[in-house]
Design an enzyme around this catalytic site. Structure first.
Site, PDB file in Angstrom:
ATOM      1  N   CYS A 100       0.845  -1.200   0.000  1.00 38.21           N
ATOM      2  CA  CYS A 100       0.000   0.000   0.000  1.00 38.21           C
ATOM      3  C   CYS A 100       0.875   1.242   0.000  1.00 38.21           C
ATOM      4  O   CYS A 100       2.103   1.161   0.071  1.00 38.21           O
ATOM      5  CB  CYS A 100      -0.933   0.014   1.204  1.00 38.21           C
ATOM      6  SG  CYS A 100      -0.053   0.123   2.780  1.00 38.21           S
TER       7      CYS A 100
ATOM      8  N   CYS B 246      45.852 -11.864  -4.506  1.00 35.80           N
ATOM      9  CA  CYS B 246      45.036 -11.902  -5.729  1.00 35.80           C
ATOM     10  C   CYS B 246      43.561 -11.882  -5.360  1.00 35.80           C
ATOM     11  O   CYS B 246      42.760 -11.172  -5.976  1.00 35.80           O
ATOM     12  CB  CYS B 246      45.330 -13.166  -6.539  1.00 35.80           C
ATOM     13  SG  CYS B 246      47.038 -13.369  -7.046  1.00 35.80           S
TER      14      CYS B 246
ATOM     15  N   ASP C   9      14.044 -31.365  19.201  1.00 36.86           N
ATOM     16  CA  ASP C   9      12.595 -31.554  19.147  1.00 36.86           C
ATOM     17  C   ASP C   9      12.339 -33.045  19.366  1.00 36.86           C
ATOM     18  O   ASP C   9      13.129 -33.884  18.940  1.00 36.86           O
ATOM     19  CB  ASP C   9      12.087 -31.117  17.774  1.00 36.86           C
ATOM     20  CG  ASP C   9      10.625 -31.462  17.570  1.00 36.86           C
ATOM     21  OD1 ASP C   9       9.809 -31.067  18.404  1.00 36.86           O
ATOM     22  OD2 ASP C   9      10.324 -32.156  16.576  1.00 36.86           O
TER      23      ASP C   9
ATOM     24  N   ASP D 248      12.507 -31.184  12.598  1.00 39.66           N
ATOM     25  CA  ASP D 248      12.158 -31.690  11.273  1.00 39.66           C
ATOM     26  C   ASP D 248      10.845 -31.164  10.724  1.00 39.66           C
ATOM     27  O   ASP D 248      10.553 -31.343   9.550  1.00 39.66           O
ATOM     28  CB  ASP D 248      12.098 -33.219  11.290  1.00 39.66           C
ATOM     29  CG  ASP D 248      10.857 -33.732  12.012  1.00 39.66           C
ATOM     30  OD1 ASP D 248      10.441 -33.086  12.992  1.00 39.66           O
ATOM     31  OD2 ASP D 248      10.315 -34.764  11.593  1.00 39.66           O
TER      32      ASP D 248
ATOM     33  N   ASP E 181       8.936 -26.325  13.298  1.00 40.35           N
ATOM     34  CA  ASP E 181      10.299 -26.196  13.822  1.00 40.35           C
ATOM     35  C   ASP E 181      11.078 -25.086  13.115  1.00 40.35           C
ATOM     36  O   ASP E 181      12.139 -24.673  13.595  1.00 40.35           O
ATOM     37  CB  ASP E 181      11.072 -27.513  13.648  1.00 40.35           C
ATOM     38  CG  ASP E 181      10.544 -28.622  14.542  1.00 40.35           C
ATOM     39  OD1 ASP E 181       9.996 -28.285  15.608  1.00 40.35           O
ATOM     40  OD2 ASP E 181      10.663 -29.795  14.181  1.00 40.35           O
TER      41      ASP E 181
END
Length: 817
Positions: A3, A74, A494, A693, A697
């Site tokens: 907007c 370099c 987890d 997984d 998560d």
């Protein structure tokens, strides 16, 4: 932007950047046109400002192959030239891979503009194409480089050897010196040495002038400049001594043709071995590319045909026979087999594939034949994504590299200054012949200080480390994770799908009285088949696994919060929690001992009643993965704290933690509360690596200091993580941490020897030991030491190929037929 207020915020943010004169933001085109008050356009500052305002600019990543780089200076020169191109946000040049990765504001910079900038720095470059094409071109370029160096070394050695034998022989064998003086004559020897040394200097040695002189003229001298200056000084002094000896002070008429020729030859030998070793560091990419099949057998319009891998289209039906590589990713539609996925996941046991199963391109079909529908082709296949991840990690810079970059920016000019200071000190304070001493020691300083080893120290270790990780089934999506993972102190896991299999299974069934397991299971499964609950699905699956099929039920009814009931073959079956049994007037105390055991194991019991009698206690749980206990032990062995984050109630969570030896438990966490859980662990002073997984998560993976995604999980989780475990085996977490520590240790060893070598030997080359011990470092030995330092760094990096993970994941005893 959505907007007008968004436009206003973006314009305000851009106008706040120093140097911005005006800005016009177009909502329809989603573009901002920025005018700067000076020639120095701070585009990176603008990008940062709009990102801070919440509207990140779209950026592109361009990759270029850079030819001719030989040392860290370099790299610095190319990076500075690229950074000066308007629209470039940052540039990362990797000496080991000879590639430049450039992040630019989308549609503002072309590859041609970047190539021109690199050419201004004195190097050739080309845009990188697709992975397969690039791999072939890079191999051809590397082979060509090795071939050219081999020819240069051969020519240099052929013309250097006579000088070395005759000059050194006359120094150490008096009879040979006398014979040469009487037969050939010293002046004629000088003429012969001049011819041979000039062929070496301006034949194989011409490459040092082609790169070194332009770099010197631009005010950015590099390794080639040092070699050019050092060998030119030795050769030029010798030319004067040969043809204009009268202009030199008495006692200083010496020739150093052997030094200039031997230095050129030795440095070329060093570069030749470097090129071979650098090729070996990129073997991981070559090995991954070899996994890809060349052709595919597809069915189109009812006709079976064999086509090239790049011609396979999404939706094609692909046939695979025993022993063949699976060409692209897809879903099995017909047939079954066992597929070896070890090259992608690291899992050694072949996996059964049947209708509905996913297959991955590059894996090997073992015994059966099947047909699958292609779902991902070309650059979208998992193998192509893995290759990209490994390449990006190999081309990245670690924070530890920042110090090296700062040092190498000033190192070569400082060396030239040190060489000039050495010459001045010897001319003023040195013994006779002072000019000879000044020349020899100045050349030695120039030659020994070439910063090749500094430039190779970090990238070669990263290349080998990330390549080794890929072979283990561990992908570092970001190279920085190699360093940050080493510093982790807390591993937060987890529970569901990470510690556990992620799907409930029937774990316990204890019957009462004269009921049998088969009888109870058959009846209970028949009732539970009417439910969509995961626990019900686990019971039904257990029944099918035992070869039984649920029966038809009548009058099914559910009592929310309590349980379910139905008639099965005219027998009344009721299944539910203990409160449901008490509601039915049944005493569950007979199973008190079993219920207590199940609670200690973190399992929630259900009860079954048949025909009004208590029949069994049942436990359905998400079982711990077989690999989890060993992974936890290995993490503890690495000195890490292990935390578990779960939505389970605290009693169940703590029961699981006791079984596994987990140190911290964060229980009863809602799906959106994992980020706060990670923050709390970080607030306690830990460097947190989070392993998960699922989709929920992803925020926690992003919040953690290092996010580790289980590769068998969702794409969103993997995109949010810095490290991806391609298999669901948690044992690769300690393996990844151990490899991270080994890689950083290897980098520090390389940097120590690179810096220590220069710090110690530059003063020696300058002659600091001469007043006390009469020791000087010959330019020839300086060349040997310089070449050896680079080869030592490369060899040390290659040792990572022999890394042995804490847990070697071997094939299980029960393998597929």
């Amino acid at each position: 932007m959505s907007c007008a207020s968004c436009v206003g915020r973006v314009e305000k943010a851009i106008l706040g950047v120093p140097g911005v004169d005006g800005v016009s933001v177009n909502l329809a085109t989603q573009r901002a046109q920025v005018t700067f008050a000076t020639d120095e356009a701070d585009i990176a500052g603008v990008v940062q400002a709009v990102a801070t305002a919440g509207y990140p600019a779209i950026t592109d990543t361009l990759e270029l192959s850079v030819k001719g780089m030989s040392c860290a200076s370099c790299v610095g020169r190319v990076e500075r030239k690229l950074a000066g191109v308007p629209g470039v946000l940052d540039a990362n040049v990797n000496l080991a891979t000879s590639t430049a990765t450039v992040h630019v504001v989308a549609d503002t910079v072309t590859a041609d503009a970047l190539i021109k900038a690199i050419e201004k720095a004195g190097f050739d470059a080309e845009a990188v194409g697709d992975t397969q094409d690039r791999s072939d071109r890079e191999r051809e370029a590397r082979d060509q480089e090795i071939g050219e160096l081999k020819r240069a070394v051969t020519v240099a050695a052929v013309f250097t050897l006579p000088i070395f034998v005759l000059d050194m022989g006359s120094h150490f064998i008096p009879m040979m010196h006398h014979w040469l003086d009487m037969t050939v004559g010293q002046q004629n020897l000088f003429y012969l040495f001049f011819v041979l040394a000039s062929i070496v200097q301006f034949g194989p040695g011409l490459r040092f002038y082609k790169k070194g002189w332009p770099a010197l003229m631009r005010g950015g001298p590099d390794m080639n400049s040092l070699v050019m200056l050092g060998t030119s000084a030795a050769w030029g002094y010798s030319v004067v001594a040969t043809f204009l000896p009268q202009v030199l002070p008495a006692g200083t008429v010496n020739v150093y043709f052997e030094a200039s020729a031997v230095i050129v030859t030795l440095i070329l030998v060093g570069r030749y071995f470097e090129a071979i070793a650098k090729g070996r560091t990129s073997e991981a990419i070559k090995a991954l590319m070899k996994l890809q099949a060349k052709t595919a057998r597809v069915v189109r319009d009812g006709q079976e045909m064999e086509i090239g891998i790049d011609e396979v289209l999404q939706g094609d039906m692909v046939l695979v026979r025993p022993g063949e590589k699976i060409p692209v990713d897809g879903q099995v539609t017909d047939g079954s087999s066992f597929v070896d996925e070890s090259m992608v996941t690291g899992e050694p046991v072949p996996v059964r594939k049947e209708a509905g199963a996913e297959v991955v391109g590059g894996t090997i079909n073992k015994v059966g034949s099947f047909t699958f529908r292609a779902t991902n082709v070309g650059a979208d296949t998992l193998l192509a994504q893995i290759v990209r991840m490994v390449e990006q990690a190999q081309g990245s810079k670690l924070p530890i590299q920042a110090l090296v970059d700062k040092v190498t920016n000033y190192f070569v000019p400082a060396v030239i200054a040190a060489a000039l200071a050495t010459i001045a000190v010897w001319l003023i304070f040195g013994p006779a012949p002072a000019l000879t001493f000044a020349l020899v020691n100045g050349v030695a300083v120039l030659i020994i200080a070439c910063p090749c080893a500094m430039g190779l120290a970090t990238p070669t270790s990263i290349m080998v480390g990330t390549g080794k990780a890929a072979k283990m089934g561990v992908l570092f999506r970001k190279g920085e994770a190699l360093q940050s993972l080493r510093d982790a102190t807390v591993i937060a896991l987890d529970k569901t799908g990470t510690l556990t299999k992620g799907r409930p299974e029937l774990t316990d069934l204890v019957v009462a009285g004269d009921f049998t397991e088969a009888e109870v299971l058959q009846l209970v499964a028949s009732v539970e088949r009417q439910s969509e609950h995961p626990i019900a699905e686990a019971i039904v699956n257990a029944t099918k696994a035992r070869g039984m099929e649920p029966d038809t039920v009548q009058h099914f009814e559910a009592d929310p919060g309590y349980g379910v009931a139905a008639l099965v073959n005219d027998r009344r079956v009721e299944v539910g929690a203990d409160r449901y049994m008490r509601k039915l007037g049944l005493d569950v105390e007979v199973f008190a001992k079993a219920a207590h055991r199940l609670a200690d194991e973190g399992k929630s019991p259900l009860y079954a009643a048949i025909d009004g009698r208590l029949a069994a206690i049942i436990a359905v749980a998400d079982p711990i993965k077989e690999s989890t206990p060993a992974a936890i032990r290995a993490l503890h062995a690495e000195g890490l704290q292990v935390a578990m984050i779960t939505g389970d109630n605290r009693r169940t969570a703590e029961a699981i933690a006791r079984r596994l030896g987990i140190d911290k438990v964060v229980a009863e966490v809602l799906p959106d509360g994992k980020v706060d859980a990670v923050k709390r662990l970080q607030a306690e002073g830990g460097v947190v690596a989070f392993v998960g997984d699922g989709i929920n998560d992803a925020p926690a993976l992003a919040q953690a200091d290092v996010g580790i995604a289980i590769g068998t999980g969702t794409d969103i989780a993997m995109e949010s993580a810095e490290v991806v475990l391609m298999s669901g085996d948690l044992r690769n977490v300690p393996n990844a941490i151990a490899l991270s520590r080994a890689t950083i240790r290897n980098i520090k060893q390389n940097l120590f020897w690179a810096f220590a070598y220069n710090t110690l030997l530059i003063p020696v080359a300058a002659g600091v030991l001469f007043p006390a011990f009469g020791i000087l470092l010959s330019p020839v030995f300086a060349a040997v030491a310089m070449a050896a330092s680079s080869i030592c760094v490369l060899t040390n990096a290659l040792r990572l190929k022999g890394f042995r993970p804490p847990i070697v994941i071997e094939a299980e005893e029960a393998t597929a037929p």
